[in-house]
Design a protein around this motif. Structure first.
Motif, mmCIF file in Angstrom:
data_model
loop_
_atom_site.group_PDB
_atom_site.id
_atom_site.type_symbol
_atom_site.label_atom_id
_atom_site.label_comp_id
_atom_site.label_asym_id
_atom_site.label_seq_id
_atom_site.Cartn_x
_atom_site.Cartn_y
_atom_site.Cartn_z
ATOM 1 N N PHE A 102 3.016 9.664 -9.662
ATOM 2 C CA PHE A 102 3.212 9.220 -11.035
ATOM 3 C C PHE A 102 1.895 9.139 -11.801
ATOM 4 O O PHE A 102 1.727 9.812 -12.824
ATOM 5 N N LEU A 103 0.956 8.335 -11.296
ATOM 6 C CA LEU A 103 -0.275 8.101 -12.051
ATOM 7 C C LEU A 103 -1.113 9.370 -12.189
ATOM 8 O O LEU A 103 -1.557 9.714 -13.294
ATOM 9 N N LEU A 104 -1.316 10.089 -11.102
ATOM 10 C CA LEU A 104 -2.117 11.312 -11.173
ATOM 11 C C LEU A 104 -1.475 12.376 -12.073
ATOM 12 O O LEU A 104 -2.181 12.996 -12.887
ATOM 13 N N PRO A 105 -0.152 12.621 -11.976
ATOM 14 C CA PRO A 105 0.449 13.575 -12.922
ATOM 15 C C PRO A 105 0.323 13.143 -14.377
ATOM 16 O O PRO A 105 0.139 13.995 -15.255
ATOM 17 N N VAL A 106 0.418 11.839 -14.646
ATOM 18 C CA VAL A 106 0.279 11.365 -16.026
ATOM 19 C C VAL A 106 -1.140 11.625 -16.530
ATOM 20 O O VAL A 106 -1.339 12.110 -17.659
ATOM 21 N N ALA A 141 0.804 -1.223 0.000
ATOM 22 C CA ALA A 141 0.000 0.000 0.000
ATOM 23 C C ALA A 141 0.841 1.280 0.000
ATOM 24 O O ALA A 141 0.558 2.194 -0.784
ATOM 25 N N PRO A 142 1.874 1.411 0.844
ATOM 26 C CA PRO A 142 2.659 2.665 0.800
ATOM 27 C C PRO A 142 3.272 2.943 -0.566
ATOM 28 O O PRO A 142 3.219 4.081 -1.048
ATOM 29 N N ALA A 143 3.843 1.911 -1.184
ATOM 30 C CA ALA A 143 4.451 2.110 -2.506
ATOM 31 C C ALA A 143 3.391 2.436 -3.552
ATOM 32 O O ALA A 143 3.604 3.299 -4.417
ATOM 33 N N VAL A 144 2.240 1.747 -3.483
ATOM 34 C CA VAL A 144 1.168 2.002 -4.449
ATOM 35 C C VAL A 144 0.638 3.423 -4.301
ATOM 36 O O VAL A 144 0.378 4.121 -5.288
ATOM 37 N N ILE A 145 0.486 3.882 -3.068
ATOM 38 C CA ILE A 145 0.001 5.246 -2.831
ATOM 39 C C ILE A 145 0.988 6.276 -3.377
ATOM 40 O O ILE A 145 0.592 7.252 -4.040
#
Length: 292
Positions: free
Chosen positions: A22-26, A12-16
């Motif tokens: 990364f995902l949100l900026p992309v 969970a920490p790494a995924v968050i």
């Protein structure tokens, strides 16, 4: 708590972190590429308009984009094989039992990788200097007239390729050296007993056993070289006559010089599509080679 829930708890920490940084900026950058976000929209969001794929369509009809893509492809096609060849030769030399002071040479050859690009670029600008550069001095010693490395559009990109290969080959060298050290020595002993020459050992043992490592190094190098930016930005500033403008350099100018952030985001995603396609082709070719 079962093992699956425990695994997700640890992940969970790494995924968050990946999701937030990364995902949100992309996703945000892709949404930005569908708008005409510019300096006026930066001042007032009411000036922001949704333009769908107009940014992509405009780029595909823009000569400078195709010129930048051509420069980048030229850099990749010429630089990647040269970089891998130099890396492989250096790894083979360091792996040879005849080599001495291996730790020293590993450190010395890897040093350019961790050296600041700006610092070494300043030194290489003097190396490429038309009148006082070391390279032209060496060429003059063998009767070749001085070359305007950074002022001639035909020689500016080869100069950047030489600099980039020198700057980056040490990283691949370490990976290939690790791959060479993983090859069982018994294979070479059996080949020597059978009378195989050094060339045959390299051709039938070293290269086949090193193929997965070479594929990984090739993919990493291609991906890195497609993202050409720092070298032309520091050494030639895109010149002369825009002969060293890369795709990322064009994206930088669009986003941070002219504040056309929508167009800059579209350039980034077009480059991503190209890199994804090339990587997929390399992976398929690698799988066919392994199966064969």
């Amino acid at each position: 708590m079962n093992r699956q829930h425990a695994a997700w708890l640890f992940l969970a920490p790494a995924v968050i972190v990946l999701g937030v940084f990364f995902l949100l900026p992309v996703i945000g950058a892709f949404a930005l590429s569908l708008t005409d976000y510019d300096l006026y929209a930066l001042a007032d969001l009411h000036n922001l308009r949704f333009v769908a794929l107009s940014n992509y369509w405009a780029l595909l009809h823009r000569p400078l984009f195709w010129a930048a893509l051509g420069h980048t492809v030229y850099f990749v096609v010429a630089g990647v094989p040269l970089s891998m060849l130099v890396s492989l030769c250096a790894a083979l030399l360091l792996h040879s039992p005849l080599a001495r002071c291996k730790a020293f040479f590993r450190t010395a050859l890897f040093a350019p990788v961790v050296t600041t690009v700006v610092a070494v670029a300043v030194v290489w600008r003097y190396v490429f200097n038309t009148k006082y550069g070391l390279l032209n001095y060496v060429l003059g010693g063998i009767g070749i007239h001085p070359v305007d490395w950074l002022g001639d559009p035909h020689w500016a990109m080869p100069a950047i390729i030489l600099f980039a290969v020198w700057k980056n080959f040490g990283y691949n060298m370490i990976i290939l050296l690790a791959g060479l050290q993983a090859i069982p020595s018994e294979l070479y002993e059996a080949a020597r007993i059978d009378g195989a020459s050094t060339w045959r050992q390299c051709r039938h043992i070293t290269l086949p056993m090193l193929a997965p490592t070479l594929l990984m190094v090739g993919i990493l190098t291609v991906s890195g070289y497609f993202q050409l930016f720092a070298e032309p930005y520091v050494i030639t500033e895109g010149g002369p006559l825009q002969s060293t403008v890369s795709v990322l350099y064009l994206m930088y100018n669009e986003g941070f010089k002219w504040w056309n952030l929508g167009s800059a985001s579209a350039i980034a995603f077009l480059l991503f599509v190209i890199m994804f396609a090339v990587t997929e082709l390399m992976l398929r070719a690698g799988r066919k080679e392994v199966q064969a």
